[in-house]
Design a protein around this motif. Structure first.
Motif, PDB file in Angstrom:
ATOM      1  N   PHE A 141     -43.499 -47.321  50.686  1.00  0.00           N
ATOM      2  CA  PHE A 141     -42.719 -48.202  51.553  1.00  0.00           C
ATOM      3  C   PHE A 141     -43.485 -49.483  51.915  1.00  0.00           C
ATOM      4  CE2 PHE A 141     -41.178 -43.840  52.424  1.00  0.00           C
ATOM      5  CZ  PHE A 141     -39.885 -43.996  51.941  1.00  0.00           C
ATOM      6  N   SER A 142     -44.463 -49.831  51.074  1.00  0.00           N
ATOM      7  CA  SER A 142     -45.267 -51.026  51.353  1.00  0.00           C
ATOM      8  C   SER A 142     -44.760 -52.265  50.638  1.00  0.00           C
ATOM      9  CB  SER A 142     -46.727 -50.774  50.965  1.00  0.00           C
ATOM     10  OG  SER A 142     -46.830 -50.497  49.578  1.00  0.00           O
ATOM     11  N   ALA A 143     -43.945 -52.088  49.600  1.00  0.00           N
ATOM     12  CA  ALA A 143     -43.335 -53.223  48.874  1.00  0.00           C
ATOM     13  C   ALA A 143     -44.392 -54.183  48.335  1.00  0.00           C
ATOM     14  CB  ALA A 143     -42.338 -53.961  49.757  1.00  0.00           C
ATOM     15  N   VAL A 144     -45.415 -53.626  47.717  1.00  0.00           N
ATOM     16  CA  VAL A 144     -46.512 -54.436  47.173  1.00  0.00           C
ATOM     17  C   VAL A 144     -46.105 -55.022  45.826  1.00  0.00           C
ATOM     18  CG1 VAL A 144     -48.844 -54.301  46.196  1.00  0.00           C
ATOM     19  CG2 VAL A 144     -48.328 -53.196  48.377  1.00  0.00           C
ATOM     20  N   ILE A 145     -46.441 -56.311  45.618  1.00  0.00           N
ATOM     21  CA  ILE A 145     -46.295 -56.928  44.304  1.00  0.00           C
ATOM     22  C   ILE A 145     -47.629 -56.805  43.588  1.00  0.00           C
ATOM     23  CG2 ILE A 145     -45.873 -59.066  43.045  1.00  0.00           C
ATOM     24  CD1 ILE A 145     -44.037 -59.936  45.314  1.00  0.00           C
ATOM     25  N   ASP A 146     -47.599 -56.143  42.447  1.00  0.00           N
ATOM     26  CA  ASP A 146     -48.798 -55.928  41.637  1.00  0.00           C
ATOM     27  C   ASP A 146     -48.531 -56.548  40.269  1.00  0.00           C
ATOM     28  OD1 ASP A 146     -50.950 -55.061  40.165  1.00  0.00           O
ATOM     29  OD2 ASP A 146     -50.914 -53.011  40.919  1.00  0.00           O
ATOM     30  N   GLY A 147     -49.170 -57.681  40.004  1.00  0.00           N
ATOM     31  CA  GLY A 147     -48.907 -58.384  38.759  1.00  0.00           C
ATOM     32  C   GLY A 147     -47.500 -58.938  38.736  1.00  0.00           C
ATOM     33  N   THR A 148     -46.680 -58.447  37.809  1.00  0.00           N
ATOM     34  CA  THR A 148     -45.311 -58.950  37.655  1.00  0.00           C
ATOM     35  C   THR A 148     -44.270 -57.999  38.235  1.00  0.00           C
ATOM     36  OG1 THR A 148     -45.095 -57.912  35.463  1.00  0.00           O
ATOM     37  CG2 THR A 148     -45.949 -60.173  35.545  1.00  0.00           C
ATOM     38  N   GLU A 149     -44.711 -56.947  38.934  1.00  0.00           N
ATOM     39  CA  GLU A 149     -43.775 -55.934  39.404  1.00  0.00           C
ATOM     40  C   GLU A 149     -43.895 -55.692  40.903  1.00  0.00           C
ATOM     41  OE1 GLU A 149     -43.157 -52.915  35.728  1.00  0.00           O
ATOM     42  OE2 GLU A 149     -45.163 -52.896  36.626  1.00  0.00           O
ATOM     43  N   LEU A 150     -42.764 -55.346  41.499  1.00  0.00           N
ATOM     44  CA  LEU A 150     -42.701 -55.017  42.919  1.00  0.00           C
ATOM     45  C   LEU A 150     -42.488 -53.506  43.030  1.00  0.00           C
ATOM     46  CD1 LEU A 150     -40.560 -56.965  45.558  1.00  0.00           C
ATOM     47  CD2 LEU A 150     -41.068 -54.544  45.758  1.00  0.00           C
ATOM     48  N   PHE A 151     -43.405 -52.829  43.719  1.00  0.00           N
ATOM     49  CA  PHE A 151     -43.387 -51.374  43.831  1.00  0.00           C
ATOM     50  C   PHE A 151     -42.722 -50.937  45.141  1.00  0.00           C
ATOM     51  CE2 PHE A 151     -46.425 -52.029  40.588  1.00  0.00           C
ATOM     52  CZ  PHE A 151     -46.683 -50.842  39.935  1.00  0.00           C
ATOM     53  N   GLY A 152     -41.997 -49.819  45.088  1.00  0.00           N
ATOM     54  CA  GLY A 152     -41.470 -49.246  46.318  1.00  0.00           C
ATOM     55  C   GLY A 152     -40.266 -48.374  46.083  1.00  0.00           C
ATOM     56  N   ARG A 153     -40.109 -47.365  46.945  1.00  0.00           N
ATOM     57  CA  ARG A 153     -38.947 -46.496  46.845  1.00  0.00           C
ATOM     58  C   ARG A 153     -37.683 -47.299  47.167  1.00  0.00           C
ATOM     59  NH1 ARG A 153     -38.719 -43.386  43.876  1.00  0.00           N
ATOM     60  NH2 ARG A 153     -39.597 -41.399  44.557  1.00  0.00           N
ATOM     61  N   ARG A 156     -40.339 -49.139  40.552  1.00  0.00           N
ATOM     62  CA  ARG A 156     -40.713 -50.551  40.612  1.00  0.00           C
ATOM     63  C   ARG A 156     -39.715 -51.396  39.828  1.00  0.00           C
ATOM     64  NH1 ARG A 156     -43.722 -47.522  37.290  1.00  0.00           N
ATOM     65  NH2 ARG A 156     -44.213 -48.257  35.170  1.00  0.00           N
ATOM     66  N   VAL A 157     -39.762 -52.702  40.088  1.00  0.00           N
ATOM     67  CA  VAL A 157     -38.863 -53.639  39.435  1.00  0.00           C
ATOM     68  C   VAL A 157     -39.649 -54.871  39.032  1.00  0.00           C
ATOM     69  CG1 VAL A 157     -38.203 -54.660  41.663  1.00  0.00           C
ATOM     70  CG2 VAL A 157     -36.706 -54.941  39.689  1.00  0.00           C
ATOM     71  N   ALA A 158     -39.296 -55.443  37.899  1.00  0.00           N
ATOM     72  CA  ALA A 158     -39.901 -56.705  37.478  1.00  0.00           C
ATOM     73  C   ALA A 158     -39.416 -57.813  38.407  1.00  0.00           C
ATOM     74  CB  ALA A 158     -39.529 -57.015  36.034  1.00  0.00           C
ATOM     75  N   VAL A 159     -40.348 -58.580  38.955  1.00  0.00           N
ATOM     76  CA  VAL A 159     -39.985 -59.670  39.861  1.00  0.00           C
ATOM     77  C   VAL A 159     -39.046 -60.651  39.153  1.00  0.00           C
ATOM     78  CG1 VAL A 159     -40.891 -61.641  41.150  1.00  0.00           C
ATOM     79  CG2 VAL A 159     -42.079 -59.431  41.240  1.00  0.00           C
ATOM     80  N   ALA A 160     -39.285 -60.897  37.882  1.00  0.00           N
ATOM     81  CA  ALA A 160     -38.425 -61.819  37.129  1.00  0.00           C
ATOM     82  C   ALA A 160     -36.987 -61.314  37.062  1.00  0.00           C
ATOM     83  CB  ALA A 160     -38.984 -62.017  35.720  1.00  0.00           C
TER      84      ALA A 160
END
Length: 397
Positions: A90-102, A371-375
């Protein structure tokens, strides 16, 4: 935060731990995004005995037609082992090109992008000539009892009517633009119980093994195929999902045996005709079969859960063509029109207006490190914006 930014919208929503049935702050966050855009927002709590209360949200911009609804859910499945995540769920961290989170793809990402698309439309040309609404539940990942179905009925009783709906579920198998869902197969479950006579395995003539009868019945459900599919639907498919006797002794013939099954069915069938076909097969198999030679017919009962997912197909050209054109303009892809996959809340919405589904790529939904690609968030927002503009332009045609 500006609501035109889908990434910021999604981070805000992911940071709300809205595991079904908890609201977790997600609906409050969504209300804070929509109210400044001019939406009238209402949050309705649905209740039913024996189930947890669920908070839902309905928001509308505009007071006349044509009326386009966006539907979805802010509830998410549990994160599982949080220590297994690369980043806290539940932190919604962007790591590289992806945004992580449930909930990144299922389906807070779709909601975040549609909010951004609406905000961009309003910023560009003002509110659409018609009405836009959000119908958002907190009970899609749970039993779906106090969610979309009750929210739709509540809204209809208040005079709400819709001309079309887009559900933002993650529909794409591999890349954004792959697939629009224009319908869903039906889903029917059943539970079979066969009564036998308990006894010692060394004296089978003094007993009647219910597993023999149950195997005859389940084989009849598995073969032959129920159909070979239609133009828009794959063949109906039945799976036996459980067989149980409750018997832990290897030298005892059990007194009864039970089986559960589920069939995902095409538009060859409806609930009544499919149940009739299943009963025809079971009755035939109960009367005869190689596993119980010389025995009386199989003594069985069958029960059906009350909730059946009805098969449906959307044939609204204006809705489908507007969305397909928007996808093609942004991605260069011509999306496949599909009815594959499981059930969704579209099964409730189709009773009120034409409905299709389109959202993000679903490969990581319900998984560790969803996760989802920010693009993709930017591309989906552009697709939704183009779709909104096109649909309102042609809705009166």
């Amino acid at each position: 935060m500006t609501t035109t930014d889908p990434v910021a919208n999604l981070q805000t929503l992911i940071r709300c731990p809205s595991v079904t049935p908890a609201e977790g702050g997600a609906l409050a966050a969504l209300e804070a995004m929509l109210a400044p855009l001019g939406f009238a927002v209402e949050r309705m709590v649905a209740r039913e005995d024996g189930t947890p209360d669920v908070e839902n949200l309905y928001a509308r911009l505009g007071s006349d037609g044509p009326h386009l609804m966006f539907a979805g859910h802010t509830d998410v499945v549990p994160p599982g082992d949080e220590t297994a995540w690369t980043h806290p769920p539940f932190s919604a961290v962007i790591d590289g090109t992806e945004l992580f989170g449930r909930g990144a793809v299922d389906m807070k990402g779709g909601i975040a992008c549609f909010v951004a698309a609406v905000a961009r439309v309003i910023e560009k040309q003002g509110a659409p000539k018609g009405s836009l609404s959000f119908l958002i539940t907190g009970d899609e990942e749970g039993p779906s009892i106090n969610g979309t179905e009750k929210l739709l009925k509540w809204a209809e009783e208040r005079g709400e009517r819709w001309d079309a709906c887009l559900v933002g579920e993650p529909t794409n198998p591999d890349a954004l633009g792959d697939m629009i869902k224009i319908g869903r197969r039906g889903s029917l479950s059943g539970y079979i119980t066969v009564e036998g006579v308990q006894g010692h395995v060394a004296y089978p003539h003094l007993a009647d093994n219910p597993l023999r009868g149950l195997l005859q019945l389940t084989h009849a459900l598995l073969d032959p195929p129920f159909d070979h599919g239609t133009d828009h639907f794959p063949p109906s498919n039945l799976e036996v999902t459980s067989i149980d006797t409750g018997n832990k002794a290897v030298n005892v013939i059990p007194a009864r045996a039970s089986a559960a099954f589920n069939i995902r069915f095409s538009d060859v069938w409806n609930e009544a005709s499919l149940k009739a076909e299943i009963m025809r097969r079971l009755d035939g198999a109960a009367a005869t079969g190689p596993l119980r030679s010389g025995r009386a017919p199989v003594n069985y009962t069958i029960t059906w859960p009350e909730r059946v997912g009805q098969v449906f197909l959307t044939r609204n050209d204006a809705l489908i063509s507007s969305l397909s054109a928007a996808i093609n303009a942004v991605t260069g892809k011509q999306p496949v029109l599909s009815t594959t996959g499981g059930t969704s809340d579209a099964r409730f919405i189709k009773n009120y207006c034409p409905v299709v589904e389109f959202g993000l790529v679903g490969q990581t939904m319900h998984k560790i490190d969803e996760r989802v690609a920010v693009a993709d968030l930017e591309k989906l927002t552009e697709i939704y914006q183009s779709f909104i503009e096109s649909w309102f332009e042609h809705a009166g045609d």
